[in-house]
Design a protein around this motif. Structure first.
Motif, PDB file in Angstrom:
ATOM      1  N   TRP C  61      35.540  57.131  47.813  1.00  0.00           N
ATOM      2  CA  TRP C  61      36.689  56.266  47.543  1.00  0.00           C
ATOM      3  C   TRP C  61      37.631  56.278  48.727  1.00  0.00           C
ATOM      4  O   TRP C  61      38.079  55.232  49.188  1.00  0.00           O
ATOM      5  N   ALA C  62      37.940  57.461  49.223  1.00  0.00           N
ATOM      6  CA  ALA C  62      38.929  57.571  50.304  1.00  0.00           C
ATOM      7  C   ALA C  62      38.495  56.771  51.516  1.00  0.00           C
ATOM      8  O   ALA C  62      39.297  56.095  52.152  1.00  0.00           O
ATOM      9  N   ILE C  63      37.197  56.823  51.814  1.00  0.00           N
ATOM     10  CA  ILE C  63      36.731  56.185  53.036  1.00  0.00           C
ATOM     11  C   ILE C  63      36.531  54.693  52.849  1.00  0.00           C
ATOM     12  O   ILE C  63      36.903  53.897  53.709  1.00  0.00           O
ATOM     13  N   PHE C  64      35.965  54.308  51.736  1.00  0.00           N
ATOM     14  CA  PHE C  64      35.528  52.916  51.621  1.00  0.00           C
ATOM     15  C   PHE C  64      36.437  52.015  50.790  1.00  0.00           C
ATOM     16  O   PHE C  64      36.297  50.801  50.835  1.00  0.00           O
ATOM     17  N   GLN C  65      37.350  52.635  50.035  1.00  0.00           N
ATOM     18  CA  GLN C  65      38.121  51.804  49.106  1.00  0.00           C
ATOM     19  C   GLN C  65      38.816  50.653  49.810  1.00  0.00           C
ATOM     20  O   GLN C  65      38.693  49.491  49.424  1.00  0.00           O
ATOM     21  N   GLU C  66      39.570  51.000  50.869  1.00  0.00           N
ATOM     22  CA  GLU C  66      40.368  49.980  51.526  1.00  0.00           C
ATOM     23  C   GLU C  66      39.506  48.862  52.078  1.00  0.00           C
ATOM     24  O   GLU C  66      39.806  47.678  51.898  1.00  0.00           O
ATOM     25  N   GLN C  67      38.407  49.237  52.746  1.00  0.00           N
ATOM     26  CA  GLN C  67      37.524  48.228  53.339  1.00  0.00           C
ATOM     27  C   GLN C  67      36.994  47.271  52.290  1.00  0.00           C
ATOM     28  O   GLN C  67      37.029  46.047  52.438  1.00  0.00           O
ATOM     29  N   ILE C  68      36.516  47.856  51.200  1.00  0.00           N
ATOM     30  CA  ILE C  68      35.880  47.024  50.180  1.00  0.00           C
ATOM     31  C   ILE C  68      36.901  46.065  49.568  1.00  0.00           C
ATOM     32  O   ILE C  68      36.647  44.864  49.422  1.00  0.00           O
ATOM     33  N   ILE C  69      38.058  46.620  49.229  1.00  0.00           N
ATOM     34  CA  ILE C  69      39.075  45.748  48.637  1.00  0.00           C
ATOM     35  C   ILE C  69      39.440  44.627  49.597  1.00  0.00           C
ATOM     36  O   ILE C  69      39.537  43.450  49.216  1.00  0.00           O
ATOM     37  N   GLN C  70      39.616  44.992  50.880  1.00  0.00           N
ATOM     38  CA  GLN C  70      39.994  43.973  51.850  1.00  0.00           C
ATOM     39  C   GLN C  70      38.920  42.901  51.968  1.00  0.00           C
ATOM     40  O   GLN C  70      39.225  41.710  52.042  1.00  0.00           O
ATOM     41  N   ASN C  71      37.661  43.329  51.985  1.00  0.00           N
ATOM     42  CA  ASN C  71      36.579  42.337  52.095  1.00  0.00           C
ATOM     43  C   ASN C  71      36.592  41.381  50.925  1.00  0.00           C
ATOM     44  O   ASN C  71      36.428  40.166  51.080  1.00  0.00           O
ATOM     45  N   ILE C  72      36.813  41.926  49.723  1.00  0.00           N
ATOM     46  CA  ILE C  72      36.820  41.046  48.547  1.00  0.00           C
ATOM     47  C   ILE C  72      37.977  40.058  48.627  1.00  0.00           C
ATOM     48  O   ILE C  72      37.831  38.858  48.385  1.00  0.00           O
ATOM     49  N   VAL C  73      39.150  40.585  49.007  1.00  0.00           N
ATOM     50  CA  VAL C  73      40.319  39.705  49.063  1.00  0.00           C
ATOM     51  C   VAL C  73      40.105  38.596  50.085  1.00  0.00           C
ATOM     52  O   VAL C  73      40.414  37.429  49.834  1.00  0.00           O
ATOM     53  N   ILE C  74      39.590  38.943  51.231  1.00  0.00           N
ATOM     54  CA  ILE C  74      39.388  37.943  52.284  1.00  0.00           C
ATOM     55  C   ILE C  74      38.351  36.922  51.863  1.00  0.00           C
ATOM     56  O   ILE C  74      38.523  35.706  52.087  1.00  0.00           O
ATOM     57  N   SER C  75      37.285  37.398  51.242  1.00  0.00           N
ATOM     58  CA  SER C  75      36.237  36.424  50.911  1.00  0.00           C
ATOM     59  C   SER C  75      36.701  35.466  49.829  1.00  0.00           C
ATOM     60  O   SER C  75      36.168  34.374  49.698  1.00  0.00           O
ATOM     61  N   ASN C  76      37.694  35.881  49.051  1.00  0.00           N
ATOM     62  CA  ASN C  76      38.209  34.968  48.031  1.00  0.00           C
ATOM     63  C   ASN C  76      39.442  34.218  48.470  1.00  0.00           C
ATOM     64  O   ASN C  76      40.071  33.520  47.688  1.00  0.00           O
ATOM     65  N   PHE C  77      39.816  34.393  49.714  1.00  0.00           N
ATOM     66  CA  PHE C  77      41.052  33.783  50.180  1.00  0.00           C
ATOM     67  C   PHE C  77      40.887  32.274  50.330  1.00  0.00           C
ATOM     68  O   PHE C  77      39.850  31.795  50.775  1.00  0.00           O
ATOM     69  N   GLU C  78      41.954  31.578  49.969  1.00  0.00           N
ATOM     70  CA  GLU C  78      41.887  30.110  50.047  1.00  0.00           C
ATOM     71  C   GLU C  78      42.294  29.665  51.436  1.00  0.00           C
ATOM     72  O   GLU C  78      43.479  29.397  51.696  1.00  0.00           O
ATOM     73  N   PHE C  79      41.323  29.642  52.329  1.00  0.00           N
ATOM     74  CA  PHE C  79      41.636  29.244  53.689  1.00  0.00           C
ATOM     75  C   PHE C  79      41.957  27.752  53.761  1.00  0.00           C
ATOM     76  O   PHE C  79      41.311  26.936  53.128  1.00  0.00           O
ATOM     77  N   ILE C  80      42.952  27.442  54.571  1.00  0.00           N
ATOM     78  CA  ILE C  80      43.293  26.027  54.753  1.00  0.00           C
ATOM     79  C   ILE C  80      42.399  25.458  55.839  1.00  0.00           C
ATOM     80  O   ILE C  80      42.224  26.081  56.893  1.00  0.00           O
ATOM     81  N   GLU C  81      41.849  24.277  55.569  1.00  0.00           N
ATOM     82  CA  GLU C  81      40.947  23.658  56.538  1.00  0.00           C
ATOM     83  C   GLU C  81      41.652  23.452  57.865  1.00  0.00           C
ATOM     84  O   GLU C  81      42.754  22.949  57.935  1.00  0.00           O
ATOM     85  N   GLY C  82      40.969  23.834  58.908  1.00  0.00           N
ATOM     86  CA  GLY C  82      41.479  23.486  60.229  1.00  0.00           C
ATOM     87  C   GLY C  82      42.499  24.454  60.801  1.00  0.00           C
ATOM     88  O   GLY C  82      42.738  24.469  62.011  1.00  0.00           O
ATOM     89  N   ALA C  83      43.102  25.281  59.964  1.00  0.00           N
ATOM     90  CA  ALA C  83      44.105  26.210  60.521  1.00  0.00           C
ATOM     91  C   ALA C  83      43.391  27.453  61.064  1.00  0.00           C
ATOM     92  O   ALA C  83      42.386  27.886  60.528  1.00  0.00           O
ATOM     93  N   ALA C  84      43.958  27.983  62.127  1.00  0.00           N
ATOM     94  CA  ALA C  84      43.334  29.171  62.720  1.00  0.00           C
ATOM     95  C   ALA C  84      43.900  30.425  62.079  1.00  0.00           C
ATOM     96  O   ALA C  84      45.092  30.511  61.831  1.00  0.00           O
ATOM     97  N   TYR C  85      43.046  31.379  61.808  1.00  0.00           N
ATOM     98  CA  TYR C  85      43.510  32.606  61.174  1.00  0.00           C
ATOM     99  C   TYR C  85      43.163  33.826  61.995  1.00  0.00           C
ATOM    100  O   TYR C  85      42.086  33.912  62.566  1.00  0.00           O
TER     101      TYR C  85
END
Lengths: 253, 426, 457
Positions: C61-85
């Motif tokens: 948990w200590a090692i992977f929790q943050e990474q996994i949560i971040q990956n999930i959040v990013i993959s579900n993020f509503e990116f706006i078309e055309g904007a650079a992130y």
């Protein structure tokens, strides 16, 4: 007729490529004191250390042949060395008490072997071991002091008490008095005489007088060979082998 | 004839040679003295630049706690008092600091005071609410520029535009000195406050706690692992290639530059494992890896020094090897190991580069309370203050160095004491 | 969360110990035979099977929790078309809003949604973390308790486990080395994907300013590291010019001329030089030495910069004096007395004996000491950061400011770090060079000293 406690047959010991013992065969009876004598380097300590497998500590040492304790072979890879060593106690040339209190020194063995259930039992074993080693009266008021604060002779008796505490059947002594003064030596020799009523004792000694005083059987070693073994009286008055005769009359050694 | 010439030659040669002998000895002696002299000079420099940091400059300010200005009443609740308009009170106090001040003068006077004065005026009131509607003479902290001037760290004799305080401000300060409205007292801020953008209220409390937490982490991580490795290598490891590899690795690690460990922390601990940046946890982990070889070397030496007769005695009583080693050999090796550990921790205390790499270089104006809170460490704080342009930070960095050196001295003294007290001559 | 779970684990293993001990005593009584090991060993057995699985859960948990949560959040993020992130900044924003709801003002709705997603994921993670720990501890204790029979020789098993733990401790050193090598090489490869190795090793322009954030304007960077290597060698050269004579002569004096009393006092004092933190030396260099160098340079007509290779080098030299003096002292002392006696016997005086007999005999050891000191000088960071400067400068003039490999590593990593930007990655490439060179020097030095010892022992 007492029984064989330790039966050695054709024991060879090598240190690397150098052979130190040549085909030793011996019969050590129980509840007797057997002395191993001979000039320096003749292999008597080496043979003694085979009996409780202490030679295992030296990497280049190889032991072959047969040693049976109570009819069980001990030079085999299936031997439980740890329990063998609780059956056979050892006292070393230079007293080596643990840097712990006198009480803890004696208590260590019984504790790790689980010989006691309660604190009272432990105290009993420690006290009785110290009594049997003839040390109790001198230290009974200071059992908490470190074992290293005792005199040389007392330290050696502490080591004997430590060995007795695990209730062995055999006690091996490797020149136990060579680091002690004559009075301490005399005390220990008296002790050995009492101990032999209950334990089988094998003692390596440089002093022929000591061997004559203390033992019932004597074995003479020379250059890694067992030259002669028999009743102490006979060895010292009328040995069969001329080399033995030469040694005890001081021609060499 | 020839004989006497030859003899003369030999005699003069011998003289030359003995002169050369004396000179050579002299060179060596000089080299040694020079090295020691640099050490002394270094310590002197630090002390002379740092001792002024233990004083702070305070100014006597008359504050009128008028309830109209504060918008409070004598019966105001604690909550209301927190929201009193203290900045107005302060403004008034400054306007009345000297008689007949023009608007531009007031601006100059304001710059004589530390930014902390607002808080000091407020705290005084909150501690003594009965002073409402009275005029109080309070000693408040002066601005760093005044502080440095009075300590002699900044010069008066340079042209005005190269100074922090202009001529008018200088005359104000002189006036204050004459009227005994300014004095120097012990600088408690240095020990109670954390870092700040203003030198007069900057302190080492934050970085000290950060270093403490970091060292704690180093100890917790490196001590058991080092003992485990040493015991294995000394007592149990078979003599084969793998063991050799481990030993070679340990001695190589001891020689890797500290900044490479910082890169390891950054690349692996922060990037791959996602551990929190700038925290004593990560800093301590990186330093623990650096300290491991030191402790292992000390522990192995202590284990080697335990006489084999002790182990033999234990084995002869029927102990297993594990029991003999852990009940008898390891306890006897502990004092030596502890000595080595303290020395290793002292080295870790002074390490800067790896901590910078993992981020303990951020500006942290509060005192950390845990291992996973961002914090700075003492040596990094010193670095930040050295690099700062403000003159007031120079004495602070020297004083912080004194703090670190005192701790290093204490730790080494404890290590030497332990070694002398518990070392057995077998 | 990670602290309280440790408390939970502590409670768990404590109870498992008590349980194990009473259980084996019970079983022994029931069966009527004595257990093969002492009861404490059985208790330890249960404890281990409770503790280690729990630790595995804890660290995962200590090692992977943050990474996994971040990956999930990013993959579900509503990116706006055309904007650079910029992913790093985005994540930082989301985390900030999630931790401090007051920061939500002014942020886009996508960020606010992502932040609440992040928070809820963290909550789920926390609950499942505690549950997992409790369950795994119970399972472990259960598994272990089935072995609590008197015939089971717990002591043997425990002692074997202890061996495993010890082996693990020993391999931490190997893991560390692997970690260092791996991270250096991995990031360096990414660097060399963008910057050619030839440019790095041979070009003389070091201008690593590549835009990291949008809107930053800068020229295309160049990454020729020659001025940096030159700076490192210049500073190291100055340092050795100071340390070699002072250190060696001091060693000779201490070993051959000084009385025991003097040795006893001076040796520890010199060790102090080695124990002073390098930042203190940096301060000293900056405050005392650099102004002196500048004034001195000006007095002889050279335009000296306020931070110079000379200032940093001289102070660094003082720092490595103990390396040379200690090691050389040992080496000189181990030259056999018989050589000295032979020389005195012919009528040579002390200086001649030292210069013509002892030093040549001790030479390999002294060379080894020099190499170790050089290695230390090359790897030193703080003195140079403070006193030598950060601008790359290809020069042989010690009065100018130069920069070294170590300084550039620090400079490249302070401030914004983007791990796909060559500027940040350049630090790892430089680190790799540093690691390889110091390793090399150390190996050679140790070999020389080893062979020297063999000769005389």
């Amino acid at each position: 007729m007492s029984n064989s406690k330790i039966l050695a047959n054709g024991v060879d010991v090598y240190y690397g490529s150098k052979q130190a013992l040549f085909g030793i065969s011996m019969d050590i009876k129980e509840k007797e004191v057997t002395a191993l004598i001979g000039p320096s380097g003749c292999g008597k300590s080496t043979f003694l250390r085979c009996i409780n497998r202490m030679n295992d500590l030296i990497e280049i040492c190889k032991v072959s042949g047969s040693i049976k304790v109570d009819n069980e072979e001990i030079i085999s890879s299936s031997t439980d060395v740890v329990s063998l060593r609780s059956k056979i106690g050892m006292v070393f040339q230079k007293p080596n008490p643990f840097p712990k209190s006198i009480f803890d020194n004696v208590a260590y063995g019984p504790t790790i072997h689980g010989l006691v259930e309660s604190k009272n039992d432990l105290e009993e074993i420690v006290h009785s071991s110290l009594k049997k080693a003839g040390l109790f009266n001198e230290v009974k008021d200071r059992l908490n002091e470190p074992g290293t604060s005792l005199s040389g002779g007392q330290q050696q008796r502490l080591c004997i008490a430590r060995a007795i505490a695990v209730n062995p059947e055999i006690i091996l002594m490797d020149e136990p008095c060579s680091a002690l003064d004559p009075i301490a030596t005399a005390i220990i020799e008296e002790l050995i005489d009492e101990l032999r009523l209950n334990y089988t004792i094998v003692i390596v000694t440089h002093s022929m007088q000591q061997a004559a005083r203390v033992s019932q059987k004597t074995s003479f070693f020379h250059l890694g060979e067992l030259i002669e073994t028999g009743d102490t009286k006979k060895i010292f008055t009328n040995p069969d082998n001329s080399k033995t005769q030469d040694y005890i009359t001081g021609r060499f050694g | 004839m020839n004989n006497s010439v030859a003899k003369e030659k030999i005699v003069s040669l011998r003289k030359k040679r003995s002169l050369e002998d004396m000179r050579f000895k002299y060179y060596g002696f000089t080299a040694m003295c020079l090295s020691l002299a640099v050490l002394v000079f270094l310590l002197y420099t630090i002390f002379s630049k740092g001792y002024t940091a233990f004083q702070k400059t305070i100014v006597l300010l008359e504050v009128d706690y008028n309830q109209e200005v504060l918008k409070l009443t004598p019966d105001s609740s604690d909550e209301e008092m927190e929201k009193g308009k203290f900045f107005r009170v302060k403004k008034q106090a400054i306007e009345n600091f000297f008689p007949d001040l023009s608007k531009s003068d007031i601006k100059l006077v304001k710059k004589l005071f530390s930014i902390n004065v607002d808080k000091e005026i407020k705290d005084y009131f909150l501690d003594n609410p009965e002073v409402i509607n009275t005029k109080q003479q309070i000693w408040v902290t002066a601005h760093s520029d005044v502080d440095q001037l009075l300590k002699g760290n900044s010069r008066r004799d340079v042209p005005e535009d190269r100074r922090k305080l202009n001529d008018i401000q200088l005359s104000y300060v002189d006036q204050l000195v004459e009227e005994n409205r300014v004095k120097q007292v012990f600088n408690n801020f240095f020990f109670t406050k954390a870092d700040s953008r203003h030198p007069e209220i900057a302190g080492v409390a934050g970085s000290f706690m950060g270093s403490l937490f970091t060292l704690f982490t180093v100890f917790i991580l490196s001590f058991p692992i080092a003992i485990g490795a040493s015991v294995y290598l000394e007592e149990f490891a078979p003599k084969n290639r793998i063991t050799e590899l481990i030993e070679v690795n340990i001695s190589n690690l001891a020689a890797v530059p500290s900044i490479v460990f910082g890169l390891l922390g950054l690349g692996v601990l922060l990037n791959v494992f996602g551990l929190p940046r700038s925290t004593p946890l990560v800093g301590g982990s990186v330093l623990a890896l650096m300290t491991l070889p030191t402790i292992i070397i000390a522990c192995r030496a202590s284990l080697k020094a335990v006489p084999p007769s002790i182990k033999e005695g234990a084995l002869a009583v029927g102990a297993t090897k594990t029991q003999a080693v852990f009940h008898h050999v390891v306890p006897l090796a502990l004092p030596g190991t502890l000595t080595g550990t303290i020395i290793g921790l002292a080295q870790a205390l002074g390490e800067t580069a790896p901590l910078i790499m993992i981020g303990m270089i951020a500006f942290i104006p509060n005192i950390p309370t845990g291992l996973t809170e961002p914090s700075a460490a003492l040596p990094v704080q010193i670095y930040l203050w050295v690099e700062s342009a403000e003159r007031g930070f120079q004495e602070k960095s020297a004083a912080a160095i004194m703090v670190i050196l005192i701790f290093l001295f204490m730790m080494n003294a404890i290590a030497v004491f332990l070694r002398n007290r518990f070392e057995r001559k077998w | 969360m990670f602290f309280w779970s440790l408390v939970l684990i502590a409670v768990g293993i404590f109870s498992s110990f008590i349980y194990g001990r009473s259980r084996i005593k019970l079983n022994s009584k029931k069966q009527g035979t004595k257990s093969k090991s002492l009861p404490n060993y059985y208790a330890q057995y249960v404890l281990m099977w409770c503790l280690f699985p729990a630790l595995i859960v804890y660290f995962s948990w200590a090692i992977f929790q943050e990474q996994i949560i971040q990956n999930i959040v990013i993959s579900n993020f509503e990116f706006i078309e055309g904007a650079a992130y910029n992913e790093g900044l985005l994540l930082a924003e989301i985390r900030n809003v999630a931790n401090n709801p007051s920061f939500a003002d002014g942020k886009s709705i996508e960020i606010i949604n992502a932040a609440s997603h992040y928070s809820s994921l963290r909550q789920i993670s926390q609950i499942s973390f505690y549950l997992s720990i409790i369950i795994i501890m119970l399972l472990g204790a259960l598994y272990a308790s089935r072995k609590l029979k008197p015939e089971f020789h717990a002591q043997h098993t425990i002692e074997r486990y202890i061996q495993y733990i010890l082996i693990f401790c020993s391999s931490v050193a190997i893991f560390t080395t692997i970690g260092i090598v791996f991270s250096l090489i991995f990031e360096s490869l990414r660097f060399f994907a963008e910057v050619s190795i030839f440019e790095f090793l041979f070009s003389t322009e070091w201008y690593p300013f590549i835009p990291i954030r949008e809107g930053q304007t800068a020229a295309e960077g160049s990454f020729g590291a020659v001025p940096i290597f030159a700076g490192t060698f210049l500073v190291m050269g100055v340092a050795m010019c100071v340390a070699a004579p002072l250190g060696l002569l001091t060693a000779i004096y201490l070993a051959e001329y000084a009385s025991q009393r003097v040795r006893k006092i001076v040796k520890p004092l010199l060790e102090i030089l080695a124990g002073i933190p390098t930042i203190v030396y940096g301060f000293f260099a900056f405050v005392s030495v650099a102004p002196f160098v500048k004034a001195f340079g000006q007095s002889i007509g050279i335009d000296a910069s306020p931070t110079s290779a000379l200032a940093a080098g001289m102070v660094m030299g003082v720092m490595i004096i103990p390396f040379i003096s200690s090691l050389s002292d040992d080496v000189i002392n181990s030259v056999p007395q018989s050589l000295r006696e032979g020389s005195f016997g012919i009528g040579a005086n002390k200086a001649e004996t030292i210069k013509k007999v002892i030093l040549p005999a001790a030479l390999p050891g002294i060379v080894g000491a020099f190499l170790l000191a050089i290695s230390r000088a090359i790897g030193e960071t703080m003195i140079v950061v403070v006193a030598a400067g950060t601008a790359p400068n290809l020069t042989g003039n010690p009065f100018e400011n130069v920069t070294t490999v170590t300084v550039q590593i620090v400079v490249a990593l302070i401030g914004d770090q983007e791990f796909d930007n060559p500027r940040t990655l350049s630090a790892f490439a430089l680190g790799l060079v540093l690691f390889v060179i110091t390793l090399f020097l150390n190996i050679i030095a140790l070999q020389i000293v080893k062979r020297y010892r063999e000769r005389y022992e």
